[in-house]
Motif scaffolding. Sequence first.
Motif, short mmCIF file in Angstrom:
data_model
loop_
_atom_site.label_atom_id
_atom_site.label_comp_id
_atom_site.label_asym_id
_atom_site.label_seq_id
_atom_site.Cartn_x
_atom_site.Cartn_y
_atom_site.Cartn_z
N ARG A 41 -4.51 -5.77 -0.28
CA ARG A 41 -4.15 -5.29 1.05
C ARG A 41 -2.89 -4.43 0.93
NH1 ARG A 41 -2.18 -9.36 4.12
NH2 ARG A 41 -1.84 -10.65 2.30
N SER A 43 0.54 -2.73 2.32
CA SER A 43 1.59 -3.03 3.29
C SER A 43 2.04 -1.71 3.93
CB SER A 43 2.77 -3.70 2.60
OG SER A 43 3.47 -2.76 1.80
N THR A 70 5.79 -8.12 -7.73
CA THR A 70 5.41 -7.14 -6.72
C THR A 70 4.44 -6.13 -7.33
OG1 THR A 70 7.60 -7.36 -5.73
CG2 THR A 70 6.28 -5.48 -5.03
N TYR A 83 -0.49 -6.29 -1.56
CA TYR A 83 -0.57 -7.73 -1.72
C TYR A 83 -1.92 -8.05 -2.35
CZ TYR A 83 3.23 -7.44 1.60
OH TYR A 83 4.41 -7.11 2.22
N ASP A 85 -4.57 -10.94 -3.23
CA ASP A 85 -4.99 -12.32 -2.91
C ASP A 85 -6.17 -12.72 -3.76
OD1 ASP A 85 -3.08 -12.46 -0.85
OD2 ASP A 85 -4.49 -11.53 0.54
#
Length: 85
Positions: A41, A43, A70, A83, A85
């Motif tokens: 995703r 940011s 990061t 991100y 996940d």
Amino acid sequence: MDGYFIPAGSIVSSAEARVGRPLTPGSVAGVARRTTRRVVRRSTIYVAALPPACVRICINGAAVWQCGGTYYQPYGGRYVVIYVD
């Protein structure tokens, strides 16, 4: 090894490997976990340059940069924080 104990520091002259389907239920879950695609995703955080000591990796076929914990993806001449996940 099925029932064999080899003391630490011993020299083993041969080794056996068994080829075939794993028989443990956990191994099936491990395969499913490794083949599951990761979700990436974006940011709203952009940077002009990457921090030092970043490593280029591939996630779902896309090249991204990992800098510590990061992740960054190139986007429009800048880098966006993503991100995973």
